[in-house]
Write a protein that holds these residues in place. Structure first.
Motif, PDB file in Angstrom:
ATOM      1  N   LEU A  45       1.029  -1.240  -0.134  1.00 14.14           N
ATOM      2  CA  LEU A  45       0.118  -0.041  -0.045  1.00 14.14           C
ATOM      3  C   LEU A  45       0.917   1.187  -0.414  1.00 14.14           C
ATOM      4  O   LEU A  45       0.411   2.322  -0.921  1.00 14.14           O
ATOM      5  N   GLU A  46       2.218   1.316   0.799  1.00 10.66           N
ATOM      6  CA  GLU A  46       2.533   2.307   1.029  1.00 10.66           C
ATOM      7  C   GLU A  46       3.574   2.917  -0.776  1.00 10.66           C
ATOM      8  O   GLU A  46       4.082   3.827  -1.249  1.00 10.66           O
ATOM      9  N   CYS A  48       2.438   1.757  -3.805  1.00 14.84           N
ATOM     10  CA  CYS A  48       1.397   2.188  -4.158  1.00 14.84           C
ATOM     11  C   CYS A  48       1.011   3.320  -4.314  1.00 14.84           C
ATOM     12  O   CYS A  48       0.762   4.870  -5.427  1.00 14.84           O
ATOM     13  N   SER A  49       0.933   3.732  -2.737  1.00 18.03           N
ATOM     14  CA  SER A  49       0.445   6.146  -2.988  1.00 18.03           C
ATOM     15  C   SER A  49       1.856   6.555  -3.075  1.00 18.03           C
ATOM     16  O   SER A  49       2.400   7.052  -3.826  1.00 18.03           O
ATOM     17  N   MET A  50       3.090   5.865  -2.443  1.00 13.08           N
ATOM     18  CA  MET A  50       4.400   6.727  -3.527  1.00 13.08           C
ATOM     19  C   MET A  50       4.438   6.894  -4.142  1.00 13.08           C
ATOM     20  O   MET A  50       5.009   7.883  -5.680  1.00 13.08           O
ATOM     21  N   SER A  52       2.221   6.915  -6.806  1.00 11.47           N
ATOM     22  CA  SER A  52       1.177   7.386  -8.079  1.00 11.47           C
ATOM     23  C   SER A  52       2.046   8.547  -7.836  1.00 11.47           C
ATOM     24  O   SER A  52       1.442   9.210  -7.970  1.00 11.47           O
ATOM     25  N   GLU A  53       2.086   8.980  -6.279  1.00 16.77           N
ATOM     26  CA  GLU A  53       2.418  10.910  -6.361  1.00 16.77           C
ATOM     27  C   GLU A  53       3.736  11.041  -7.181  1.00 16.77           C
ATOM     28  O   GLU A  53       4.039  12.110  -7.549  1.00 16.77           O
ATOM     29  N   ASN A  58      -2.495   7.114 -11.282  1.00 16.09           N
ATOM     30  CA  ASN A  58      -3.291   6.440 -10.378  1.00 16.09           C
ATOM     31  C   ASN A  58      -2.489   4.975 -11.182  1.00 16.09           C
ATOM     32  O   ASN A  58      -2.897   4.363 -11.717  1.00 16.09           O
ATOM     33  N   ASN A  60      -2.456   1.783  -9.045  1.00 13.30           N
ATOM     34  CA  ASN A  60      -3.320   0.968  -8.328  1.00 13.30           C
ATOM     35  C   ASN A  60      -2.861  -0.286  -7.564  1.00 13.30           C
ATOM     36  O   ASN A  60      -2.198  -0.928  -8.337  1.00 13.30           O
TER      37      ASN A  60
END
Length: 317
Positions: A45-46, A48-50, A52-53, A58, A60
């Motif tokens: 999850l981390e 994925c977030s990093m 995407s930023e 996006n 996923n």
């Protein structure tokens, strides 16, 4: 577990080579970044977030799961053991070994092919057209075998020095069993980060050194007329020629795979041959190159079997 994955830049733009457990894959920036984040113990999850930023898009969790579970874990964490080469003895090589400039200059591209072609032709001429009937003594054969083993070590250092010339590190040399044949080997995984032209030079470099040694042996024999040099020359050329054979996974095979742009020609050939005996044939899906190689390969091994059986019959009768 991910911290042991090596990441290498390649000669191809925006493409990286990833190596672990004698397995390797190619990938782009996304796979590289995922591995780097996994090395820092980030969760999916981390990551994925990093990402995407970072890429302002996006990305996923499904994409991250697919890359980690299918590409990374299957290839790197559960590697398939090689069936063709069984490693018995391994020696680690120091990456900071320095070779003399004139030795490295032997691998300059144009000079390499000129000298390799010239020495190979001279070796071949002497082997096939300079016939001398000699009964070699046991002492000559024994000493000759020791010298041939030394030549095989020099052959492997041909690969190592050539890799050094092309800024690639060879970390391991050793003794193994290929099928049923004892062989010396070097780990050349890192050369896959290089262009095709450079890989061909490195894969030919062992044979190149053997060709140079062959010229030296011819000179020594003509100068001193010692049968020992002739015996070693014949053995050296036979091994050299065997290494060029594209139907064994020796140097000639890897050169051919690069020339044909088929990274796993042997596996493709095996799959094609299996497809011929399936009820629902999928042989049409293979390239002409794979089909031709497969039929030539089968013909070669059939010839070897027939020749072997014929020799046994001749000795018995």
């Amino acid at each position: 577990m991910y911290k042991e994955i090596e990441i290498h830049n390649t000669d191809e733009k925006d493409k990286f080579l990833f190596i672990k457990n004698n397995n390797l894959i190619y990938g782009g920036f996304v796979i590289r970044d995922i591995i780097l984040l996994l090395k820092q113990d980030n969760s999916k999850l981390e990551i994925c977030s990093m990402l995407s930023e970072k890429y302002q898009r996006n990305i996923n969790l499904e994409i991250i799961n697919d890359i980690i579970d299918n590409k990374l874990q299957k290839l790197f964490l559960n590697p398939k053991k090689s069936k063709s080469l069984k490693k018995i003895i391994r020696f680690k090589l120091e990456s900071n070994i320095v070779y003399h400039r004139w030795v490295l200059s032997l691998f300059n591209n144009s000079f390499f092919y000129f000298l390799f072609g010239l020495t190979f032709l001279i070796n071949s001429f002497f082997y096939f057209f300079y016939h001398i009937k000699v009964n070699f003594h046991f002492e000559e054969k024994f000493l000759g075998c020791l010298l041939v083993f030394l030549i095989l070590i020099i052959h492997e250092f041909g690969h190592i020095i050539s890799a050094k010339f092309h800024n690639t590190v060879v970390k391991e040399i050793g003794l193994g069993i290929y099928r049923i044949i004892p062989v010396l080997y070097v780990n050349l995984d890192e050369i896959w980060k290089l262009s095709k032209k450079k890989r061909i030079v490195i894969n030919l470099s062992g044979i190149y050194f053997q060709s140079l040694i062959g010229i030296l042996l011819v000179f020594l024999f003509l100068l001193f007329r010692l049968h020992l040099f002739l015996y070693v020359f014949y053995a050296n050329y036979t091994i050299l020629f065997l290494n060029l054979n594209p139907f064994f996974q020796f140097d000639g095979y890897w050169v051919l795979t690069d020339l044909l742009n088929e990274k796993n020609l042997n596996k493709s050939s095996n799959s094609f041959l299996k497809s011929l005996f399936q009820k629902k044939s999928t042989s049409f899906s293979f390239s002409k190159i794979v089909k031709v190689y497969s039929f030539l390969r089968i013909s070669f091994f059939a010839y070897l079997i027939v020749h072997f059986v014929k020799n046994i019959i001749d000795h018995v009768t």
